[in-house]
Structure formats: structure tokens, C-alpha cells
Design a protein around this motif. Structure first.
Motif, PDB file in Angstrom:
ATOM      1  N   ASN A  44      -6.874  18.285  -0.793  1.00  0.00           N
ATOM      2  CA  ASN A  44      -6.436  18.091   0.581  1.00  0.00           C
ATOM      3  C   ASN A  44      -7.349  17.149   1.359  1.00  0.00           C
ATOM      4  OD1 ASN A  44      -4.473  19.998  -0.026  1.00  0.00           O
ATOM      5  ND2 ASN A  44      -5.790  21.669   0.654  1.00  0.00           N
ATOM      6  N   ILE A  45      -7.644  16.014   0.750  1.00  0.00           N
ATOM      7  CA  ILE A  45      -8.457  15.022   1.455  1.00  0.00           C
ATOM      8  C   ILE A  45      -7.515  14.202   2.335  1.00  0.00           C
ATOM      9  CG2 ILE A  45     -10.010  13.056   1.151  1.00  0.00           C
ATOM     10  CD1 ILE A  45     -10.320  14.190  -1.816  1.00  0.00           C
ATOM     11  N   ASN A  46      -7.857  14.126   3.617  1.00  0.00           N
ATOM     12  CA  ASN A  46      -7.014  13.365   4.540  1.00  0.00           C
ATOM     13  C   ASN A  46      -7.326  11.883   4.415  1.00  0.00           C
ATOM     14  OD1 ASN A  46      -5.653  15.571   5.732  1.00  0.00           O
ATOM     15  ND2 ASN A  46      -7.534  16.049   6.853  1.00  0.00           N
ATOM     16  N   VAL A  47      -6.305  11.118   4.106  1.00  0.00           N
ATOM     17  CA  VAL A  47      -6.534   9.684   3.912  1.00  0.00           C
ATOM     18  C   VAL A  47      -5.782   8.883   4.980  1.00  0.00           C
ATOM     19  CG1 VAL A  47      -4.724   9.559   2.164  1.00  0.00           C
ATOM     20  CG2 VAL A  47      -6.484   7.815   2.198  1.00  0.00           C
ATOM     21  N   ASP A  48      -6.465   7.847   5.435  1.00  0.00           N
ATOM     22  CA  ASP A  48      -5.874   6.957   6.438  1.00  0.00           C
ATOM     23  C   ASP A  48      -5.752   5.587   5.775  1.00  0.00           C
ATOM     24  OD1 ASP A  48      -5.245   5.371   8.548  1.00  0.00           O
ATOM     25  OD2 ASP A  48      -6.600   6.381   9.949  1.00  0.00           O
ATOM     26  N   ILE A  49      -4.554   5.007   5.832  1.00  0.00           N
ATOM     27  CA  ILE A  49      -4.374   3.732   5.147  1.00  0.00           C
ATOM     28  C   ILE A  49      -4.160   2.607   6.157  1.00  0.00           C
ATOM     29  CG2 ILE A  49      -2.849   2.428   3.616  1.00  0.00           C
ATOM     30  CD1 ILE A  49      -2.650   4.966   1.936  1.00  0.00           C
ATOM     31  N   VAL A  50      -4.965   1.565   6.009  1.00  0.00           N
ATOM     32  CA  VAL A  50      -4.797   0.387   6.852  1.00  0.00           C
ATOM     33  C   VAL A  50      -4.167  -0.683   5.960  1.00  0.00           C
ATOM     34  CG1 VAL A  50      -5.947  -1.269   8.347  1.00  0.00           C
ATOM     35  CG2 VAL A  50      -6.890   1.043   8.086  1.00  0.00           C
ATOM     36  N   ASP A  51      -2.885  -0.849   6.121  1.00  0.00           N
ATOM     37  CA  ASP A  51      -2.173  -1.782   5.242  1.00  0.00           C
ATOM     38  C   ASP A  51      -1.993  -3.109   5.983  1.00  0.00           C
ATOM     39  OD1 ASP A  51      -0.587  -3.105   3.509  1.00  0.00           O
ATOM     40  OD2 ASP A  51       1.016  -1.608   3.417  1.00  0.00           O
ATOM     41  N   ASN A  52      -2.764  -4.121   5.566  1.00  0.00           N
ATOM     42  CA  ASN A  52      -2.656  -5.425   6.228  1.00  0.00           C
ATOM     43  C   ASN A  52      -1.690  -6.352   5.504  1.00  0.00           C
ATOM     44  OD1 ASN A  52      -4.575  -4.819   8.258  1.00  0.00           O
ATOM     45  ND2 ASN A  52      -6.197  -5.084   6.710  1.00  0.00           N
ATOM     46  N   ASP A  53      -1.037  -5.820   4.491  1.00  0.00           N
ATOM     47  CA  ASP A  53      -0.221  -6.682   3.646  1.00  0.00           C
ATOM     48  C   ASP A  53       1.271  -6.394   3.784  1.00  0.00           C
ATOM     49  OD1 ASP A  53       0.142  -8.679   1.721  1.00  0.00           O
ATOM     50  OD2 ASP A  53       0.276  -7.160   0.121  1.00  0.00           O
ATOM     51  N   HIS A  54       1.615  -5.102   3.824  1.00  0.00           N
ATOM     52  CA  HIS A  54       3.019  -4.685   3.932  1.00  0.00           C
ATOM     53  C   HIS A  54       3.892  -5.337   2.881  1.00  0.00           C
ATOM     54  CE1 HIS A  54       2.187  -2.463   7.541  1.00  0.00           C
ATOM     55  NE2 HIS A  54       1.571  -3.533   8.035  1.00  0.00           N
ATOM     56  N   SER A  55       3.427  -5.315   1.643  1.00  0.00           N
ATOM     57  CA  SER A  55       4.199  -5.922   0.567  1.00  0.00           C
ATOM     58  C   SER A  55       4.724  -4.825  -0.342  1.00  0.00           C
ATOM     59  CB  SER A  55       3.299  -6.861  -0.234  1.00  0.00           C
ATOM     60  OG  SER A  55       2.248  -6.084  -0.783  1.00  0.00           O
ATOM     61  N   ALA A  56       5.438  -5.198  -1.354  1.00  0.00           N
ATOM     62  CA  ALA A  56       5.969  -4.222  -2.306  1.00  0.00           C
ATOM     63  C   ALA A  56       4.828  -3.558  -3.063  1.00  0.00           C
ATOM     64  CB  ALA A  56       6.913  -4.908  -3.293  1.00  0.00           C
ATOM     65  N   TYR A  57       3.812  -4.365  -3.447  1.00  0.00           N
ATOM     66  CA  TYR A  57       2.676  -3.812  -4.189  1.00  0.00           C
ATOM     67  C   TYR A  57       1.876  -2.818  -3.358  1.00  0.00           C
ATOM     68  CZ  TYR A  57       2.905  -6.660  -8.458  1.00  0.00           C
ATOM     69  OH  TYR A  57       3.266  -7.193  -9.652  1.00  0.00           O
ATOM     70  N   SER A  58       1.632  -3.202  -2.101  1.00  0.00           N
ATOM     71  CA  SER A  58       0.847  -2.287  -1.273  1.00  0.00           C
ATOM     72  C   SER A  58       1.610  -0.978  -1.055  1.00  0.00           C
ATOM     73  CB  SER A  58       0.463  -2.949   0.046  1.00  0.00           C
ATOM     74  OG  SER A  58       1.587  -3.101   0.885  1.00  0.00           O
ATOM     75  N   LYS A  59       2.928  -1.069  -0.890  1.00  0.00           N
ATOM     76  CA  LYS A  59       3.745   0.153  -0.742  1.00  0.00           C
ATOM     77  C   LYS A  59       3.586   1.032  -1.971  1.00  0.00           C
ATOM     78  CE  LYS A  59       5.698  -0.247   3.195  1.00  0.00           C
ATOM     79  NZ  LYS A  59       6.203  -1.591   3.538  1.00  0.00           N
ATOM     80  N   ARG A  60       3.607   0.373  -3.139  1.00  0.00           N
ATOM     81  CA  ARG A  60       3.524   1.123  -4.385  1.00  0.00           C
ATOM     82  C   ARG A  60       2.195   1.874  -4.493  1.00  0.00           C
ATOM     83  NH1 ARG A  60       4.725  -1.986  -9.938  1.00  0.00           N
ATOM     84  NH2 ARG A  60       3.713  -0.301 -11.058  1.00  0.00           N
ATOM     85  N   LEU A  61       1.142   1.148  -4.088  1.00  0.00           N
ATOM     86  CA  LEU A  61      -0.178   1.776  -4.134  1.00  0.00           C
ATOM     87  C   LEU A  61      -0.227   2.991  -3.203  1.00  0.00           C
ATOM     88  CD1 LEU A  61      -3.093   1.857  -5.093  1.00  0.00           C
ATOM     89  CD2 LEU A  61      -3.673   0.188  -3.339  1.00  0.00           C
ATOM     90  N   ILE A  62       0.340   2.788  -1.974  1.00  0.00           N
ATOM     91  CA  ILE A  62       0.333   3.888  -1.007  1.00  0.00           C
ATOM     92  C   ILE A  62       1.117   5.087  -1.539  1.00  0.00           C
ATOM     93  CG2 ILE A  62       1.105   4.574   1.299  1.00  0.00           C
ATOM     94  CD1 ILE A  62       0.497   1.624   2.132  1.00  0.00           C
ATOM     95  N   ASN A  63       2.254   4.824  -2.119  1.00  0.00           N
ATOM     96  CA  ASN A  63       3.057   5.923  -2.669  1.00  0.00           C
ATOM     97  C   ASN A  63       2.307   6.679  -3.751  1.00  0.00           C
ATOM     98  OD1 ASN A  63       5.226   5.630  -1.033  1.00  0.00           O
ATOM     99  ND2 ASN A  63       6.302   4.199  -2.400  1.00  0.00           N
ATOM    100  N   LYS A  64       1.588   5.899  -4.547  1.00  0.00           N
ATOM    101  CA  LYS A  64       0.836   6.499  -5.645  1.00  0.00           C
ATOM    102  C   LYS A  64      -0.236   7.465  -5.106  1.00  0.00           C
ATOM    103  CE  LYS A  64      -1.237   5.191  -9.996  1.00  0.00           C
ATOM    104  NZ  LYS A  64      -0.418   6.120 -10.778  1.00  0.00           N
ATOM    105  N   ILE A  65      -0.889   7.002  -4.027  1.00  0.00           N
ATOM    106  CA  ILE A  65      -1.929   7.841  -3.423  1.00  0.00           C
ATOM    107  C   ILE A  65      -1.316   9.100  -2.822  1.00  0.00           C
ATOM    108  CG2 ILE A  65      -3.565   7.957  -1.503  1.00  0.00           C
ATOM    109  CD1 ILE A  65      -4.068   4.910  -2.137  1.00  0.00           C
ATOM    110  N   ALA A  66      -0.233   8.908  -2.101  1.00  0.00           N
ATOM    111  CA  ALA A  66       0.410  10.055  -1.455  1.00  0.00           C
ATOM    112  C   ALA A  66       0.911  11.060  -2.477  1.00  0.00           C
ATOM    113  CB  ALA A  66       1.563   9.574  -0.573  1.00  0.00           C
ATOM    114  N   ALA A  67       1.258  10.582  -3.670  1.00  0.00           N
ATOM    115  CA  ALA A  67       1.783  11.483  -4.688  1.00  0.00           C
ATOM    116  C   ALA A  67       0.679  12.287  -5.374  1.00  0.00           C
ATOM    117  CB  ALA A  67       2.553  10.682  -5.738  1.00  0.00           C
ATOM    118  N   SER A  68      -0.565  11.839  -5.200  1.00  0.00           N
ATOM    119  CA  SER A  68      -1.655  12.543  -5.877  1.00  0.00           C
ATOM    120  C   SER A  68      -1.905  13.906  -5.228  1.00  0.00           C
ATOM    121  CB  SER A  68      -2.920  11.682  -5.822  1.00  0.00           C
ATOM    122  OG  SER A  68      -3.999  12.434  -5.368  1.00  0.00           O
ATOM    123  N   SER A  69      -2.373  14.847  -6.021  1.00  0.00           N
ATOM    124  CA  SER A  69      -2.562  16.198  -5.481  1.00  0.00           C
ATOM    125  C   SER A  69      -3.839  16.296  -4.654  1.00  0.00           C
ATOM    126  CB  SER A  69      -2.605  17.212  -6.616  1.00  0.00           C
ATOM    127  OG  SER A  69      -3.699  16.927  -7.446  1.00  0.00           O
TER     128      SER A  69
END
Lengths: 368, 294
Positions: A44-69
């Protein structure tokens, strides 16, 4: 004569309103609650993401992080300053900043940067969450690599698959439980004898015993044996609890455990009796045994490995009986070590038991 | 001369700078009821503990029942019964359990020596299943005495056995001691109460770690050199100040309801209601004390 002295000790222990209850409550607490509380895994680590790219790759990375337990996506900030504010207010534990043109750099230059900033107030949590995060980012990178393997030249990749010996799933509880038994035996078999002789001093009963023909040796033995038996009761109680609740049974022989416990309990009770002999009242003795037990527990490798301590601290742990018994218990429980592998620890524990008990007999003075 | 059961030669003991005992010489005869009389801090307990082999004297030697208290301490402990001033039996064991415990560690049984304690134990037997800590002061003393007697000691050391005990129990306790004496046990008791001194065969007056006198109570009072008068008034305190102001008066002290007065020369007959009286042990003790302080 010793028989009657021991009988008297047991009567007194069982008539005590608190001690028998604590003897049962402490193992329950230690076996059922501590392993869950004293856990090095961080979730339950709270993560804050600063996405300066808003691309498909950055979305994928964010989803991957959010999916982690491990991580909870607490918020998405527009810039680093805003994210830092969230850290200050305690909403966020770690920031992941994705650089502008992240996707472009990845596809063109095949190198892109992300920045991980973790809150270091709780050092352990900071280090672990940063390493979990970089683990996920690494995983993401190798995913991309394998996707592009057909287009790029055949690039050799090495996948490291760790296999943890003796504790396959790196379950923290499996590692802690044997050590917690040792801690319990230390607390129960160290404190109670430490308070025993001194309580006879305080109530004056020692005066009456001193004018009887009861000798030093008989007197000390009569104090040792009850705690030895109580120690065995606690040990068995813990072993049963562990087996029932966690399904954990020692990989090694249970008699090896009994054998080492027998020596170890004598050693800690000896320490308690020595302290009791030198103390004039309960307060002194309580404080002294508390001091020694805290030092012994912290320097035993119970929570932090002895090998990671500075050399001078490691030198101190040489005279810590707790360290040897924790090693023994973990080795028997997890590795199934047999006595031939434990001779060093056995010899050391025997020395401690002998030294402290001889000291206890000698320091018990009838004549001042 | 009768057999001596306790012999102390030049015993001295100090705690740091404080001299608790200085050159104590004491002989106690077999079968005596011996009293050690003195105020708090006189050194009574220290002397008892030396004789009971609980502490070592700095110098001097002591023998109890012909056993050296230092060299033969192990054998000695089977011959003595010691009752410390403070109740020191197991408060969380019952009356009976305490008695059995002390009998067992002396390798004997209650049955074997019941005749010794019968007189005392019968008073507390109805409460034998009660925790020793829950007994009244007088009953605690009786239990402690029973436990000290259960191994049939030849000498009994009682350190202030009646301190903190009510007057009725005190009287009863001394009666019990009289009966024990009749059974041939030597009893050495200390007490700060002067009235108990008369109940002893011989007494030692002790003050500041020195023995002032060892005699029978009768001889001690007979040795009182002066004529003692007593007087009382409605306001004893006013009278006390008045008499102490009188130049003829040597000493004037309050004893219960009376003032005890001695004169430097002859009695001042102008004082009304003055009557002659017999000196008590306390009068003698105070006289000896003032002498030794001079």
C-alpha cells in the motif's frame, strides 16, 4: 530437600495472580500477532505520477504500476512541485516522474529517463518502495525489448530467475517465528528468575532460609528447575501454535530443538539469577534485566542480520547467547540442520550456561 | 557455674563509619531466658545476626552450643532457631504449608516435634489453611515461633518478637516463652520494651553498641544508687518543667502517669505529694545511659 524447595516455588508461581496468565498470554501474542506486525514487506505505497509525456508508452507504464500489489495510485500531479507538496502533506510516499518525449526517446534513441523520488523519513520504507518501483520499470523495459526483438537484431537477453533456498517464497513469517520463540524463552526465563531471589530479599524470607541448612547449590537449583520446566512448556506451546496456525513444522529434528533449548534456558536463567543476586530490590533487578534483554534482542540478528552490523558491533554479538540460539533455531527450522552442523553454537551455549550458573551459585552469599 | 551455651568474645562490627558493636563480651547460660534490652539502633539486631551466623563480625569470636559461628556455621544452623524482627515467612503459603516446609528442609516432620509447638500452634491451627500474609500480627508471631521451633533447636534467637504486637498478645507471648524455657530451650530475646525485662532471668542493657550491664533484673534495680520518688499532678507536663527548674532536682522523667524524680542531696520536702518508689529497669537503664554518655 530440593524437592520441597521446588514444590514451594511452584506453589508460589501458581498462586501468583499474574505470572501464570502472562506465561500463557505472551506466547499467544508473540506467535499470533507479532509475525504479522513485525513484517518487512511493505504494501500500500501511495504513488504520485507526474506524466509529462501523455503517450501510449507512459500510459502503459502507469497501468503496470497501478496493477502492482505494492502500489496505490494516489494522485496524478501536473508537475514535480505539486507532487512534492503531496509528499509533504503525507498523501504520497513516492513520486515517479516521466520525462517529456518519453515515448519518442524510447523508440528513437532506445533510452529514456524516469525519476523516482521516495520519502526517506521512514528509511526502510523509502528504500524498499524505490526498489520495487525500479523493479517494475525494469520489467517494463524488458517487455519492450522482447516486443521489439523481431525488428531489432537478435539481442541476447539474460533473465535472472531467483530461487530462494530454504524459504522458497521469502515468507517473512517463516523467518521470524523461530526467532520469536527464542525471544520468548529469553523474556520468560530471564525475567522471572531475575525477580525471584530479589523478591525473597525484599520480603525478608531469605533471612529465614539462610538460617536453615539449605545450601547455596540446593537453593540455586531449586530456583532454576521451575523456570526450566516453564521454559519447556512455553517452547512446546509455541511449536504447537506454529504448526496449527501457520502449518510450519521444523525441517530438522524436534529433539535437536529440545536439546538446544535445554541448554539455552539454563544460560538465560543463569543470567537472571546472577542479576537477582546482585540486586537489592525489585526495581534494580527489573531495570538491569530489562537493559540486558533489550541489548541482547537488538544485537541478536532477530530483526537485522548480524552480518550487516559494523565490525565492532559484530564483536559485541560474540558474547550474546541469544544470537547463537537464534542461528540454531533458524537453521533447524528452515534448513533442517542436524547437531553436527551446530557444534560451534552448542559449545558456546554450554559455556554460557556453565559460566552464568556457577557465577549464580558463587554470588549467592549467605554470610555478608 | 552452669554450662554456657552462648559465648561472645570481643565482638566488634561496623557498617562504614558507624560502629554498630564495640567489644561485646557476653555469656549466656543453658536454659536461661535472656533479654537483650536497648533502644532502637543500639545494635541488638546486629548482635543477633552475628550469633545466628548471618553476618560476620569484624573482629572477635562467638560460640553457640560450642560451635563457632563462622567455622561451624553449617552445623550450627541445625541447633538454632532464629526469628527475625520482620515477619519473614512465605506470605503466599498457608500457615500449615509454611510449617511443613520448614520442617521438611530441616529433615524432620511436624509430628516428630509437635510437643514443642503444641502450645503455640493450637492457637493458630483453626486458621491453618489461611495464607500466612493474611494473619494478624500476633498470629504471625506465633506462626514464626512455631516455624523457628519445629526442628527442636537448643537455642532460640528472637529479635524483637513483640514489636508491633498488641499488649494482650505480648503478655501471651511471654507466657509461651516461659513454657518453652521449662522445656529446656535457651531463649535469647531482644526488646525495646523495658517492662518485658522483668520477665527475663537475666538481661543485658545495650546502648550505642556497648553492653552497659548484664545482671538479673532484681540486681539491676537493686544497684540503683539513689532514692527514687514519684509524683503526679493533673498537668504532669507543667510539673515536669517546674521540677526541672528546681536546683535540688537531679533528674525528672515522665513514666506513664507519674514523674520519677531523684535529688542531688536529700529530697526537697517542700514538694507536695512526693512519695518514695521502687526503681524499675527503665530507671536503671536511663541512669546507666546518662553515666555512659558522660
Amino acid at each position: 530437600m530440593i524437592k520441597y524447595l521446588i514444590e514451594k516455588e511452584f506453589k508460589q508461581i501458581f498462586r501468583n495472580l499474574i505470572i501464570p496468565k502472562i506465561i500463557v498470554a505472551l506466547p499467544l501474542m508473540a506467535m499470533l500477532v507479532f509475525p504479522w506486525a513485525a513484517n518487512h514487506e511493505i504494501k500500500n505505497i501511495n504513488v504520485d505520477i507526474v506524466d509529462n509525456d501523455h503517450s501510449a508508452y507512459s500510459k502503459r507504464l502507469i497501468n503496470k504500476i497501478a496493477a502492482s500489489s505494492y502500489f496505490v495510485l494516489s494522485c496524478v500531479s501536473s508537475d514535480n512541485a505539486e507532487a512534492l507538496k503531496n509528499v509533504e502533506s503525507g498523501q504520497t510516499d513516492i513520486i515517479l516522474e516521466i520525462q517529456p518525449d518519453f515515448e519518442k526517446h524510447l523508440t528513437v534513441e532506445r533510452i529514456a529517463n524516469v525519476m523516482i523520488s521516495a520519502n526517506g523519513v521512514n528509511g526502510m520504507k523509502g528504500i524498499l518502495s524505490a526498489s520495487y518501483m525500479s523493479g517494475i520499470v525494469d520489467e517494463f523495459a524488458s517487455e519492450l525489448n522482447s516486443e521489439q526483438i523481431s525488428t531489432a537484431a537478435n539481442r541476447p537477453t539474460i533473465n535472472v530467475v531467483p530461487h530462494n533456498l530454504f524459504n522458497v517464497f521469502m515468507d517473512y513469517k517463516v523467518f521470524m517465528l523461530p526467532a520469536l520463540i527464542v525471544m520468548l524463552l529469553t523474556v520468560i526465563c530471564g525475567f522471572l528468575p531475575a525477580l525471584n531471589i530479589v523478591s525473597e530479599k525484599e520480603s525478608g524470607t531469605i533471612e529465614q532460609i539462610n538460617v536453615t541448612p539449605v545450601g547455596k547449590f540446593a537453593f540455586i537449583i531449586s530456583k532454576l528447575i521451575p523456570y526450566w520446566l516453564i521454559g519447556f512448556f512455553v517452547l512446546n506451546f509455541c511449536l504447537i501454535l506454529i504448526a496449527l496456525v501457520y502449518g510450519l513444522t521444523p525441517a530438522g529434528n524436534i529433539f535437536t530443538i529440545y536439546f538446544f533449548s535445554a541448554v539455552y534456558i539454563l544460560a538465560v536463567s543463569g543470567i537472571g539469577l546472577v542479576i537477582s543476586n546482585y540486586s537489592e530490590n525489585m526495581q534494580q533487578s527489573m531495570f538491569t534485566i530489562f537493559f540486558f534483554i533489550i541489548v541482547m534482542i537488538l544485537m541478536s540478528g532477530l530483526f537485522t542480520p548480524v552480518a550487516s552490523m559494523p565490525q565492532w558491533a559484530q564483536n559485541i554479538t560474540i558474547i550474546n547467547p541469544l544470537k547463537y540460539f537464534i542461528q540454531v533455531m533458524r537453521m533447524i527450522f528452515l534448513k533442517g540442520s542436524a547437531p553436527p552442523h551446530l557444534t560451534e553454537q552448542f559449545a558456546t551455549l554450554c559455556c554460557f550456561a556453565l559460566i552464568f550458573n556457577i557465577w549464580a551459585v558463587l554470588s549467592y552469599r549467605k554470610c555478608k | 557455674m552452669k554450662d554456657l551455651i552462648v559465648k561472645c568474645f570481643n565482638i566488634s562490627k561496623s557498617y562504614g563509619n558507624i560502629k554498630a558493636l564495640t567489644d561485646i563480651n557476653l555469656n549466656i547460660e543453658k536454659g536461661e531466658l535472656f533479654g537483650l534490652i536497648g533502644p532502637d539502633g543500639a545494635g541488638k539486631t546486629t548482635l543477633f545476626r552475628i550469633m545466628a551466623s548471618l553476618i560476620l563480625a569484624d573482629s572477635g569470636s562467638a560460640f553457640v552450643d560450642n560451635l563457632d559461628v563462622v567455622k561451624d556455621y553449617k552445623a550450627l544452623r541445625r541447633h538454632i532457631g532464629y526469628m527475625p524482627g520482620r515477619f519473614s515467612l512465605y506470605q503466599d503459603l498457608t500457615v500449615e504449608e509454611n510449617l511443613i516446609f520448614f520442617a521438611k528442609i530441616f529433615n524432620t516432620s511436624i509430628k516428630e516435634n509437635y510437643h514443642l509447638i503444641e502450645n503455640i500452634y493450637k492457637h493458630i491451627e483453626p486458621f491453618k489453611n489461611r495464607m500466612a500474609g493474611k494473619l494478624s500480627g500476633g498470629m504471625k508471631q506465633k506462626l514464626a515461633l512455631s516455624c523457628a521451633l519445629i526442628h527442636k533447636p537448643s537455642v532460640l534467637f528472637l529479635d524483637e518478637p513483640t514489636t508491633g504486637v498488641d499488649p494482650v498478645s505480648r503478655k501471651e507471648f511471654w507466657e509461651i516463652l516461659g513454657k518453652l524455657k521449662a522445656q529446656g530451650i535457651t531463649i535469647i530475646a531482644s526488646t525495646p520494651y523495658m517492662d518485658e525485662a522483668n520477665l527475663c532471668d537475666r538481661i543485658a542493657l545495650i546502648q550505642h553498641g556497648k553492653i552497659l550491664s548484664v545482671e538479673t533484673p532484681q540486681k539491676i534495680t537493686a544497684a540503683y544508687g539513689k532514692k527514687l520518688y514519684r509524683i503526679n499532678a493533673a498537668d504532669n507536663f507543667a510539673l515536669l518543667t517546674q521540677l526541672r527548674g528546681n536546683p535540688e532536682v537531679a533528674s525528672c522523667l515522665l513514666f506513664g502517669g507519674y514523674l520519677h524524680v531523684t535529688f542531688k542531696n536529700d529530697a526537697d520536702t517542700s514538694i507536695p505529694n512526693l512519695e518514695i518508689t521502687e526503681p524499675s529497669v527503665e530507671d536503671c537503664f536511663i541512669e546507666l545511659m546518662t553515666k555512659s554518655n558522660d
